[in-house]
Scaffold this motif. Sequence first.
Motif, PDB file in Angstrom:
ATOM      1  N   ALA A   1      17.634   6.459  -2.725  1.00 17.45           N
ATOM      2  CA  ALA A   1      16.110   6.829  -2.682  1.00 17.45           C
ATOM      3  C   ALA A   1      15.517   6.738  -4.271  1.00 17.45           C
ATOM      4  CB  ALA A   1      15.967   8.215  -1.816  1.00 17.45           C
ATOM      5  N   PHE A   2      14.242   6.563  -4.367  1.00 11.09           N
ATOM      6  CA  PHE A   2      13.527   6.431  -5.582  1.00 11.09           C
ATOM      7  C   PHE A   2      12.195   6.766  -5.262  1.00 11.09           C
ATOM      8  CE2 PHE A   2      12.134   3.013  -9.115  1.00 11.09           C
ATOM      9  CZ  PHE A   2      12.184   3.977  -9.987  1.00 11.09           C
ATOM     10  N   ALA A   3      11.735   7.908  -5.734  1.00  8.44           N
ATOM     11  CA  ALA A   3      10.555   8.701  -5.338  1.00  8.44           C
ATOM     12  C   ALA A   3       9.364   8.721  -6.294  1.00  8.44           C
ATOM     13  CB  ALA A   3      10.682  10.082  -4.851  1.00  8.44           C
ATOM     14  N   VAL A   4       8.743   7.689  -6.392  1.00 12.14           N
ATOM     15  CA  VAL A   4       7.459   7.450  -7.184  1.00 12.14           C
ATOM     16  C   VAL A   4       6.035   7.568  -6.521  1.00 12.14           C
ATOM     17  CG1 VAL A   4       6.568   5.640  -8.742  1.00 12.14           C
ATOM     18  CG2 VAL A   4       8.997   5.801  -8.618  1.00 12.14           C
ATOM     19  N   THR A   5       5.880   6.769  -5.553  1.00 10.16           N
ATOM     20  CA  THR A   5       4.545   6.805  -4.918  1.00 10.16           C
ATOM     21  C   THR A   5       4.021   7.989  -4.421  1.00 10.16           C
ATOM     22  OG1 THR A   5       5.059   4.478  -4.543  1.00 10.16           O
ATOM     23  CG2 THR A   5       3.205   5.318  -3.359  1.00 10.16           C
ATOM     24  N   GLU A   6       2.953   8.507  -4.615  1.00  8.78           N
ATOM     25  CA  GLU A   6       2.164   9.504  -3.873  1.00  8.78           C
ATOM     26  C   GLU A   6       0.822   9.037  -3.232  1.00  8.78           C
ATOM     27  OE1 GLU A   6       1.766  12.924  -6.588  1.00  8.78           O
ATOM     28  OE2 GLU A   6       3.910  12.709  -7.287  1.00  8.78           O
TER      29      GLU A   6
ATOM     30  N   ALA B   1      -2.116   8.814  -5.801  1.00  9.21           N
ATOM     31  CA  ALA B   1      -1.838   7.923  -7.011  1.00  9.21           C
ATOM     32  C   ALA B   1      -1.751   6.678  -6.663  1.00  9.21           C
ATOM     33  CB  ALA B   1      -0.824   8.570  -7.836  1.00  9.21           C
ATOM     34  N   GLY B   2      -1.004   6.305  -5.634  1.00  8.50           N
ATOM     35  CA  GLY B   2      -0.952   4.707  -5.509  1.00  8.50           C
ATOM     36  C   GLY B   2      -0.242   4.251  -6.706  1.00  8.50           C
ATOM     37  N   SER B   3      -0.959   2.620  -6.894  1.00 14.07           N
ATOM     38  CA  SER B   3      -0.437   2.004  -8.017  1.00 14.07           C
ATOM     39  C   SER B   3      -0.862   2.829  -9.650  1.00 14.07           C
ATOM     40  CB  SER B   3      -1.122   0.844  -8.191  1.00 14.07           C
ATOM     41  OG  SER B   3      -1.107   0.195  -6.708  1.00 14.07           O
ATOM     42  N   GLU B   4      -1.644   3.855  -9.685  1.00 11.41           N
ATOM     43  CA  GLU B   4      -1.843   4.408 -10.878  1.00 11.41           C
ATOM     44  C   GLU B   4      -0.848   5.655 -10.815  1.00 11.41           C
ATOM     45  OE1 GLU B   4      -5.471   5.942 -11.205  1.00 11.41           O
ATOM     46  OE2 GLU B   4      -5.390   6.324 -13.425  1.00 11.41           O
TER      47      GLU B   4
ATOM     48  N   ILE C   1       5.000   9.543  -0.817  1.00 14.05           N
ATOM     49  CA  ILE C   1       4.840   8.781   0.307  1.00 14.05           C
ATOM     50  C   ILE C   1       5.510   7.415   0.192  1.00 14.05           C
ATOM     51  CG2 ILE C   1       2.460   7.909  -0.309  1.00 14.05           C
ATOM     52  CD1 ILE C   1       1.914   8.281   2.883  1.00 14.05           C
ATOM     53  N   PHE C   2       5.924   6.897   1.343  1.00 13.27           N
ATOM     54  CA  PHE C   2       6.642   5.462   1.236  1.00 13.27           C
ATOM     55  C   PHE C   2       8.118   5.739   0.631  1.00 13.27           C
ATOM     56  CE2 PHE C   2       2.265   3.907   1.576  1.00 13.27           C
ATOM     57  CZ  PHE C   2       2.144   3.334   2.646  1.00 13.27           C
ATOM     58  N   ILE C   3       8.830   6.901   0.665  1.00 11.21           N
ATOM     59  CA  ILE C   3      10.062   6.970  -0.002  1.00 11.21           C
ATOM     60  C   ILE C   3      11.058   6.651   0.771  1.00 11.21           C
ATOM     61  CG2 ILE C   3      11.443   8.345  -1.488  1.00 11.21           C
ATOM     62  CD1 ILE C   3       8.532   7.931  -2.362  1.00 11.21           C
ATOM     63  N   SER C   4      11.721   5.402   0.579  1.00  8.69           N
ATOM     64  CA  SER C   4      12.593   4.570   1.590  1.00  8.69           C
ATOM     65  C   SER C   4      13.890   5.242   1.490  1.00  8.69           C
ATOM     66  CB  SER C   4      12.581   3.261   1.373  1.00  8.69           C
ATOM     67  OG  SER C   4      11.263   2.712   1.453  1.00  8.69           O
ATOM     68  N   ARG C   5      14.582   5.319   2.579  1.00  9.65           N
ATOM     69  CA  ARG C   5      16.000   5.613   2.821  1.00  9.65           C
ATOM     70  C   ARG C   5      16.527   7.078   2.201  1.00  9.65           C
ATOM     71  NH1 ARG C   5      15.190   0.863   0.707  1.00  9.65           N
ATOM     72  NH2 ARG C   5      14.944   1.902  -1.320  1.00  9.65           N
TER      73      ARG C   5
HETATM   74  C1  LIG Z   1       7.696  -0.374   3.391  1.00  2.00           C
HETATM   75  C2  LIG Z   1       7.474   0.051   2.153  1.00  2.00           C
HETATM   76  C3  LIG Z   1       8.463   0.696   1.412  1.00  2.00           C
HETATM   77  C4  LIG Z   1       8.252   1.364   0.049  1.00  2.00           C
HETATM   78  N1  LIG Z   1       9.386   2.038  -0.479  1.00  2.00           N
HETATM   79  C5  LIG Z   1       9.013   2.738  -1.655  1.00  2.00           C
HETATM   80  C6  LIG Z   1       9.917   3.799  -2.147  1.00  2.00           C
HETATM   81  O1  LIG Z   1      11.162   3.787  -1.823  1.00  2.00           O
HETATM   82  N2  LIG Z   1       9.570   4.318  -3.253  1.00  2.00           N
HETATM   83  C7  LIG Z   1       8.351   4.508  -3.781  1.00  2.00           C
HETATM   84  O2  LIG Z   1       8.069   5.303  -4.622  1.00  2.00           O
HETATM   85  N3  LIG Z   1       7.420   3.634  -3.146  1.00  2.00           N
HETATM   86  C8  LIG Z   1       7.531   3.041  -2.044  1.00  2.00           C
HETATM   87  N4  LIG Z   1       6.742   2.056  -1.542  1.00  2.00           N
HETATM   88  C9  LIG Z   1       5.252   2.008  -2.177  1.00  2.00           C
HETATM   89  C10 LIG Z   1       5.001   1.042  -2.619  1.00  2.00           C
HETATM   90  O3  LIG Z   1       5.685   0.693  -4.040  1.00  2.00           O
HETATM   91  C11 LIG Z   1       3.326   0.834  -3.052  1.00  2.00           C
HETATM   92  O4  LIG Z   1       2.990   0.837  -1.519  1.00  2.00           O
HETATM   93  C12 LIG Z   1       2.852  -0.208  -3.657  1.00  2.00           C
HETATM   94  O5  LIG Z   1       3.288   0.020  -4.865  1.00  2.00           O
HETATM   95  C13 LIG Z   1       1.310  -0.036  -3.629  1.00  2.00           C
HETATM   96  O6  LIG Z   1       0.593   0.971  -4.047  1.00  2.00           O
HETATM   97  P1  LIG Z   1      -0.327   1.534  -2.776  1.00  2.00           P
HETATM   98  O7  LIG Z   1      -0.045   1.433  -1.426  1.00  2.00           O
HETATM   99  O8  LIG Z   1      -0.635   3.115  -3.074  1.00  2.00           O
HETATM  100  O9  LIG Z   1      -1.537   0.763  -3.052  1.00  2.00           O
HETATM  101  P2  LIG Z   1      -2.985   1.188  -3.720  1.00  2.00           P
HETATM  102  O10 LIG Z   1      -2.747   1.752  -5.260  1.00  2.00           O
HETATM  103  O11 LIG Z   1      -3.634   2.157  -3.049  1.00  2.00           O
HETATM  104  O12 LIG Z   1      -3.546  -0.370  -3.826  1.00  2.00           O
HETATM  105  C14 LIG Z   1      -4.244  -0.762  -2.691  1.00  2.00           C
HETATM  106  C15 LIG Z   1      -4.761  -2.205  -3.105  1.00  2.00           C
HETATM  107  O13 LIG Z   1      -5.691  -2.521  -4.119  1.00  2.00           O
HETATM  108  C16 LIG Z   1      -5.025  -3.043  -5.151  1.00  2.00           C
HETATM  109  N5  LIG Z   1      -5.293  -2.639  -6.540  1.00  2.00           N
HETATM  110  C17 LIG Z   1      -5.250  -1.236  -7.010  1.00  2.00           C
HETATM  111  N6  LIG Z   1      -5.825  -1.135  -8.217  1.00  2.00           N
HETATM  112  C18 LIG Z   1      -5.913  -2.331  -8.828  1.00  2.00           C
HETATM  113  C19 LIG Z   1      -6.399  -3.040 -10.055  1.00  2.00           C
HETATM  114  N7  LIG Z   1      -6.774  -2.348 -11.043  1.00  2.00           N
HETATM  115  N8  LIG Z   1      -6.511  -4.206 -10.133  1.00  2.00           N
HETATM  116  C20 LIG Z   1      -6.423  -5.017  -8.881  1.00  2.00           C
HETATM  117  N9  LIG Z   1      -6.088  -4.404  -7.685  1.00  2.00           N
HETATM  118  C21 LIG Z   1      -5.786  -3.031  -7.532  1.00  2.00           C
HETATM  119  C22 LIG Z   1      -3.476  -3.106  -4.970  1.00  2.00           C
HETATM  120  O14 LIG Z   1      -2.976  -4.120  -5.687  1.00  2.00           O
HETATM  121  C23 LIG Z   1      -3.569  -2.995  -3.382  1.00  2.00           C
HETATM  122  O15 LIG Z   1      -3.572  -4.403  -3.098  1.00  2.00           O
HETATM  123  C24 LIG Z   1       6.831   1.513  -0.206  1.00  2.00           C
HETATM  124  C25 LIG Z   1       5.866   0.732   0.362  1.00  2.00           C
HETATM  125  C26 LIG Z   1       6.105   0.109   1.642  1.00  2.00           C
HETATM  126  C27 LIG Z   1       4.995  -0.326   2.554  1.00  2.00           C
END
Ligand SMILES: Cc1cc2nc3c(=O)[nH]c(=O)nc-3n(C[C@H](O)[C@H](O)[C@H](O)COP(=O)(O)OP(=O)(O)OC[C@H]3O[C@@H](n4cnc5c(N)ncnc54)[C@H](O)[C@@H]3O)c2cc1C
Length: 385
Positions: free
Chosen positions: A120-125, A128-131, A153-157
């Motif tokens: 398990a690797f817990a990064v996403t919130e 915060a999303g991609s930021e 959120i989305f923290i697998s396994r």
């Molecule tokens: C099945 C599954 C398993 C996962 N497992 C893990 C895990 O084990 N641990 C973990 O930490 N995370 C996990 N994740 C999370 C995953 O890494 C994120 O969903 C992913 O990085 C995208 O983040 P977000 O969903 O918050 O999208 P957001 O950041 O909300 O972005 C939404 C959309 O906007 C786009 N966007 C945002 N900003 C920009 C920009 N500046 N320029 C262009 N496009 C932009 C994105 O590319 C995306 O298309 C998992 C996700 C899924 C679906």
Amino acid sequence: MASTAEDLQAIRENVRALCRDFPDTYWREGDKKGEYPQEFVKALTESGYLAVLIPEEYGGSGLGITEAGIILEEINHSGGNSGACHAQMYTMGTLLRHGSEEQKRRYLPGIAKGELRLQAFAVTEPNAGSETTRIETRAVRKGDSYIVNGQKIFISRAKQSDLMLLLARTTPYSDVQDKTQGISVFVVDMRHVKGNLEIRPLDVMVNHHTNTIFMEDVEIPASSLIGEEGKGFRYIIDGWNAERILVASEAIGDGHWYIERASSYACERVVFGRPIGANQGVQFPIAKAYAHVEAADLMRFDAAAKFDRKEKCGAEANMAKLLASEAAWEAAEVCLTTYGGYGFARDYDVERKFRETRLLTVAPVNNNLILAFLGQNVLKMPKSY
Ligand SMILES: Cc1cc2nc3c(=O)[nH]c(=O)nc-3n(C[C@H](O)[C@H](O)[C@H](O)COP(=O)(O)OP(=O)(O)OC[C@H]3O[C@@H](n4cnc5c(N)ncnc54)[C@H](O)[C@@H]3O)c2cc1C
């Protein structure tokens, strides 16, 4: 010492042989029931292949990303889904490069033997999303402990793992000048935490065992901190190239699976008195997808070779992830189209793989962020964030 071409081929064949014990029906039934592929992960662990990145002195085989990539590729090529266990490989670099000797001795031999699971690797919130620098989970030092509060959120396994790598803010965003500072990484032993750690399964499109995690006054020993407090973002970034090369490898495996299935179905299926593959409208898209998968594979091996030689490989690793996930998705669409209505029938496995492959363009990093890396860091265009 780098593996020879014969060594790599032997790894390929051994993983293929192991995967033959886990045929389509195994993955299909697990997918239908939402079950974790426990028996497969156990077999892979016992074979030692899940521990290839762990150095020999800690009980692993001390191999590189090239070998690890081939293992994940072959799992996906066999029709399986390495998403069940890839996190152990994704996270290993953080522990190996930045963990203390004490942490490595405490965890790595157990992980190599299969007694401890780091899945398990817990990064996403949610906020915060991609930021990633905007994460809000806080870890506050209190004596010999850290008290953690926040949500992931989305923290697998997380339910299939003993250990979890956790990214948390030790200094709030508003108190740092450089937004990448004040973030720390912890290796959390989830079997022994005090406080309220709630892992709530999230129902998603693929059989991925992903969860929302709520942490309320979770107390972890201060010795869980990896490296220096506040420098965790840098440690995670260090692991990104490996992660991207490994995802690319999984995608290449998927790509080959689709091409093989599609071309053989196109030879067998007879409509209008001839195999559908005799029609160029069916044949050419398969041939084109094949060429794209093969081209992405070259980029993957280039990135992996540079990584294993400890050369800079950010551009190549990112391009490999982009090209391989797109090529696999193209192959997925072509395969589904080739199967016609049968592509939607669960018994053919195309629809299951189709869902699994789509994820690779989004997670663990979205392809938009890969393009932003290439545009901004490689081609030096203005930043969008
Ligand atoms: C099945 C599954 C398993 C996962 N497992 C893990 C895990 O084990 N641990 C973990 O930490 N995370 C996990 N994740 C999370 C995953 O890494 C994120 O969903 C992913 O990085 C995208 O983040 P977000 O969903 O918050 O999208 P957001 O950041 O909300 O972005 C939404 C959309 O906007 C786009 N966007 C945002 N900003 C920009 C920009 N500046 N320029 C262009 N496009 C932009 C994105 O590319 C995306 O298309 C998992 C996700 C899924 C679906």
